[in-house]
Motif scaffolding. Structure first.
Motif, PDB file in Angstrom:
ATOM      1  N   ILE A  54       0.844  -1.205   0.000  1.00  0.00           N
ATOM      2  CA  ILE A  54       0.000   0.000   0.000  1.00  0.00           C
ATOM      3  C   ILE A  54       0.875   1.249   0.000  1.00  0.00           C
ATOM      4  O   ILE A  54       0.630   2.202  -0.746  1.00  0.00           O
ATOM      5  N   GLU A  55       1.928   1.241   0.818  1.00  0.00           N
ATOM      6  CA  GLU A  55       2.840   2.387   0.879  1.00  0.00           C
ATOM      7  C   GLU A  55       3.602   2.551  -0.435  1.00  0.00           C
ATOM      8  O   GLU A  55       3.846   3.673  -0.887  1.00  0.00           O
ATOM      9  N   ALA A  56       3.977   1.419  -1.060  1.00  0.00           N
ATOM     10  CA  ALA A  56       4.685   1.474  -2.346  1.00  0.00           C
ATOM     11  C   ALA A  56       3.775   2.056  -3.426  1.00  0.00           C
ATOM     12  O   ALA A  56       4.202   2.872  -4.254  1.00  0.00           O
ATOM     13  N   ARG A  57       2.501   1.640  -3.411  1.00  0.00           N
ATOM     14  CA  ARG A  57       1.540   2.154  -4.392  1.00  0.00           C
ATOM     15  C   ARG A  57       1.329   3.656  -4.201  1.00  0.00           C
ATOM     16  O   ARG A  57       1.232   4.415  -5.173  1.00  0.00           O
ATOM     17  N   ASN A  58       1.288   4.074  -2.947  1.00  0.00           N
ATOM     18  CA  ASN A  58       1.120   5.498  -2.652  1.00  0.00           C
ATOM     19  C   ASN A  58       2.316   6.306  -3.156  1.00  0.00           C
ATOM     20  O   ASN A  58       2.165   7.411  -3.684  1.00  0.00           O
ATOM     21  N   ALA A  59       3.525   5.741  -3.005  1.00  0.00           N
ATOM     22  CA  ALA A  59       4.736   6.419  -3.482  1.00  0.00           C
ATOM     23  C   ALA A  59       4.692   6.590  -5.000  1.00  0.00           C
ATOM     24  O   ALA A  59       5.105   7.626  -5.537  1.00  0.00           O
ATOM     25  N   GLU A  60       4.175   5.577  -5.705  1.00  0.00           N
ATOM     26  CA  GLU A  60       4.044   5.661  -7.167  1.00  0.00           C
ATOM     27  C   GLU A  60       3.037   6.748  -7.554  1.00  0.00           C
ATOM     28  O   GLU A  60       3.234   7.476  -8.534  1.00  0.00           O
ATOM     29  N   GLN A  61       1.963   6.850  -6.782  1.00  0.00           N
ATOM     30  CA  GLN A  61       0.953   7.875  -7.055  1.00  0.00           C
ATOM     31  C   GLN A  61       1.529   9.275  -6.867  1.00  0.00           C
ATOM     32  O   GLN A  61       1.207  10.194  -7.628  1.00  0.00           O
ATOM     33  N   ILE A  62       2.388   9.429  -5.866  1.00  0.00           N
ATOM     34  CA  ILE A  62       3.028  10.729  -5.630  1.00  0.00           C
ATOM     35  C   ILE A  62       3.929  11.089  -6.808  1.00  0.00           C
ATOM     36  O   ILE A  62       3.942  12.229  -7.280  1.00  0.00           O
ATOM     37  N   LYS A  63       4.696  10.108  -7.308  1.00  0.00           N
ATOM     38  CA  LYS A  63       5.572  10.354  -8.462  1.00  0.00           C
ATOM     39  C   LYS A  63       4.763  10.785  -9.681  1.00  0.00           C
ATOM     40  O   LYS A  63       5.144  11.705 -10.410  1.00  0.00           O
ATOM     41  N   ALA A  64       3.638  10.093  -9.907  1.00  0.00           N
ATOM     42  CA  ALA A  64       2.783  10.433 -11.046  1.00  0.00           C
ATOM     43  C   ALA A  64       2.220  11.846 -10.889  1.00  0.00           C
ATOM     44  O   ALA A  64       2.154  12.620 -11.857  1.00  0.00           O
ATOM     45  N   ALA A  65       1.838  12.200  -9.661  1.00  0.00           N
ATOM     46  CA  ALA A  65       1.292  13.536  -9.397  1.00  0.00           C
ATOM     47  C   ALA A  65       2.360  14.606  -9.600  1.00  0.00           C
ATOM     48  O   ALA A  65       2.082  15.685 -10.138  1.00  0.00           O
ATOM     49  N   GLU A  66       3.586  14.313  -9.185  1.00  0.00           N
ATOM     50  CA  GLU A  66       4.683  15.273  -9.358  1.00  0.00           C
ATOM     51  C   GLU A  66       4.987  15.495 -10.840  1.00  0.00           C
ATOM     52  O   GLU A  66       5.357  16.600 -11.251  1.00  0.00           O
ATOM     53  N   LYS A  67       4.821  14.438 -11.638  1.00  0.00           N
ATOM     54  CA  LYS A  67       5.031  14.558 -13.086  1.00  0.00           C
ATOM     55  C   LYS A  67       3.996  15.499 -13.695  1.00  0.00           C
ATOM     56  O   LYS A  67       4.323  16.367 -14.513  1.00  0.00           O
ATOM     57  N   VAL A  68       2.742  15.335 -13.274  1.00  0.00           N
ATOM     58  CA  VAL A  68       1.676  16.223 -13.760  1.00  0.00           C
ATOM     59  C   VAL A  68       1.924  17.649 -13.275  1.00  0.00           C
ATOM     60  O   VAL A  68       1.679  18.618 -13.995  1.00  0.00           O
ATOM     61  N   ALA A  69       2.445  17.781 -12.051  1.00  0.00           N
ATOM     62  CA  ALA A  69       2.731  19.109 -11.492  1.00  0.00           C
ATOM     63  C   ALA A  69       3.752  19.848 -12.347  1.00  0.00           C
ATOM     64  O   ALA A  69       3.639  21.056 -12.573  1.00  0.00           O
ATOM     65  N   LYS A  70       4.764  19.123 -12.840  1.00  0.00           N
ATOM     66  CA  LYS A  70       5.770  19.746 -13.705  1.00  0.00           C
ATOM     67  C   LYS A  70       5.142  20.213 -15.012  1.00  0.00           C
ATOM     68  O   LYS A  70       5.470  21.278 -15.535  1.00  0.00           O
ATOM     69  N   GLN A  71       4.224  19.408 -15.550  1.00  0.00           N
ATOM     70  CA  GLN A  71       3.537  19.785 -16.791  1.00  0.00           C
ATOM     71  C   GLN A  71       2.650  21.012 -16.570  1.00  0.00           C
ATOM     72  O   GLN A  71       2.471  21.832 -17.465  1.00  0.00           O
ATOM     73  N   THR A  72       2.116  21.102 -15.361  1.00  0.00           N
ATOM     74  CA  THR A  72       1.175  22.179 -15.043  1.00  0.00           C
ATOM     75  C   THR A  72       1.884  23.474 -14.685  1.00  0.00           C
ATOM     76  O   THR A  72       1.277  24.542 -14.685  1.00  0.00           O
ATOM     77  N   GLN A  73       3.182  23.387 -14.370  1.00  0.00           N
ATOM     78  CA  GLN A  73       3.933  24.571 -13.953  1.00  0.00           C
ATOM     79  C   GLN A  73       3.853  25.660 -15.022  1.00  0.00           C
ATOM     80  O   GLN A  73       4.178  25.448 -16.181  1.00  0.00           O
ATOM     81  N   GLY A  74       3.399  26.827 -14.618  1.00  0.00           N
ATOM     82  CA  GLY A  74       3.269  27.940 -15.552  1.00  0.00           C
ATOM     83  C   GLY A  74       1.987  27.925 -16.359  1.00  0.00           C
ATOM     84  O   GLY A  74       1.757  28.808 -17.190  1.00  0.00           O
ATOM     85  N   ALA A  75       1.133  26.923 -16.135  1.00  0.00           N
ATOM     86  CA  ALA A  75      -0.130  26.850 -16.879  1.00  0.00           C
ATOM     87  C   ALA A  75      -1.048  28.004 -16.480  1.00  0.00           C
ATOM     88  O   ALA A  75      -1.109  28.385 -15.313  1.00  0.00           O
ATOM     89  N   LYS A  76      -1.724  28.554 -17.461  1.00  0.00           N
ATOM     90  CA  LYS A  76      -2.648  29.658 -17.205  1.00  0.00           C
ATOM     91  C   LYS A  76      -3.995  29.341 -17.845  1.00  0.00           C
ATOM     92  O   LYS A  76      -4.055  28.875 -18.979  1.00  0.00           O
ATOM     93  N   VAL A  77      -5.037  29.593 -17.105  1.00  0.00           N
ATOM     94  CA  VAL A  77      -6.389  29.337 -17.594  1.00  0.00           C
ATOM     95  C   VAL A  77      -7.051  30.676 -17.903  1.00  0.00           C
ATOM     96  O   VAL A  77      -7.134  31.548 -17.034  1.00  0.00           O
ATOM     97  N   ILE A  78      -7.480  30.851 -19.151  1.00  0.00           N
ATOM     98  CA  ILE A  78      -8.199  32.070 -19.542  1.00  0.00           C
ATOM     99  C   ILE A  78      -9.625  31.679 -19.909  1.00  0.00           C
ATOM    100  O   ILE A  78      -9.846  30.854 -20.799  1.00  0.00           O
ATOM    101  N   LEU A  79     -10.574  32.250 -19.202  1.00  0.00           N
ATOM    102  CA  LEU A  79     -11.986  31.962 -19.443  1.00  0.00           C
ATOM    103  C   LEU A  79     -12.712  33.262 -19.777  1.00  0.00           C
ATOM    104  O   LEU A  79     -12.693  34.205 -18.981  1.00  0.00           O
ATOM    105  N   LEU A  80     -13.302  33.313 -20.956  1.00  0.00           N
ATOM    106  CA  LEU A  80     -14.033  34.509 -21.386  1.00  0.00           C
ATOM    107  C   LEU A  80     -15.508  34.346 -21.039  1.00  0.00           C
ATOM    108  O   LEU A  80     -16.133  33.351 -21.395  1.00  0.00           O
ATOM    109  N   ARG A  81     -16.028  35.325 -20.322  1.00  0.00           N
ATOM    110  CA  ARG A  81     -17.416  35.277 -19.865  1.00  0.00           C
ATOM    111  C   ARG A  81     -18.074  36.642 -20.026  1.00  0.00           C
ATOM    112  O   ARG A  81     -17.403  37.674 -20.054  1.00  0.00           O
ATOM    113  N   GLN A  82     -19.383  36.637 -20.106  1.00  0.00           N
ATOM    114  CA  GLN A  82     -20.122  37.895 -20.150  1.00  0.00           C
ATOM    115  C   GLN A  82     -20.254  38.442 -18.729  1.00  0.00           C
ATOM    116  O   GLN A  82     -20.439  37.684 -17.776  1.00  0.00           O
TER     117      GLN A  82
END
Length: 224
Positions: A54-82
């Motif tokens: 269970i702890e090993a699986r959790n460690a793998e999940q953290i690594k996967a999340a950190e990978k997504v975090a690197k991809q997300t670094q500097g990401a900007k969301v622009i939403l146009l609304r009235q």
């Protein structure tokens, strides 16, 4: 209801902790999401047997999340609304809207990953937290505007405000450092035992045979 946590859950606890939560929270979220087990005697034994995996699986999940975090670094969301003249939106921006926009940028997040206390209801730039894992939380800028031009103008304004804040903080830090430097210099002088010499009195000067001032000599000759 008592549960055994299978991963760290915010402020609730760590892996393996036995916690007590409301039945609704357990049945609607923790148990179906496989984030916990009922704290029965059988499950306690099962957890201890499976703890390492269970702890090993959790460690793998953290690594996967950190990978997504690197991809997300500097990401900007622009939403146009009235919105109205005051900037109040005709509607609102929800966690689902933000998640959809991030997925368009090939950042794999779900609505549940977006931490939004309440929907955004006015134009502007908001910093929104994204929980990729209990141990991996990032921030993205969500720029809500009526047009692309307004969104760009909001970015420029935000940059100027940030720079002004940095300059103000630097100036404040410089001013606060000056008294500290003076105190440090005084303390250094005291530790070294330095004393400022006092001016010798006229009588002491005569006793020591120190030469008189030129003007005093001339005054003495005139008297004679």
């Amino acid at each position: 209801m008592q549960l055994i946590l299978l991963e760290r859950i915010g402020k609730l606890g760590q892996i393996g902790d036995i916690v007590t939560v409301k039945d609704g929270y357990a049945r609607n979220f923790l148990l179906p999401k496989k984030k916990a087990l009922r704290a029965t005697e059988a499950n306690k034994i099962y957890f201890e047997q499976q703890r390492k995996s269970i702890e090993a699986r959790n460690a793998e999940q953290i690594k996967a999340a950190e990978k997504v975090a690197k991809q997300t670094q500097g990401a900007k969301v622009i939403l146009l609304r009235q919105a109205g003249e005051t900037g109040q939106l005709y509607g609102s921006v929800t966690s689902r809207d933000i998640a959809v926009e991030l997925r368009k940028q090939k950042i794999q997040v779900r609505r549940g990953n977006i931490i939004l206390d309440s929907p955004i209801k006015e134009i502007g730039i908001a910093k929104v937290k994204v929980s990729l894992h209990a141990d991996v939380i990032i921030e993205v800028d969500v720029n809500v505007a009526r047009s692309a031009e307004e969104a760009q103008a909001q970015v420029i304004t935000a940059v100027k405000l940030f720079e002004s804040k940095e300059l103000a903080e630097a100036a404040e830090a410089a001013l606060s450092d000056e008294p500290a430097e003076e105190e440090a210099a005084e303390e250094a002088g005291e530790e070294a035992g330095e004393e400022v010499p006092e001016e010798a009195s006229e009588e002491e000067s005569k006793e020591k045979g120190e030469p008189e001032d030129a003007s005093e000599k001339e005054a003495g000759k005139a008297k004679k």
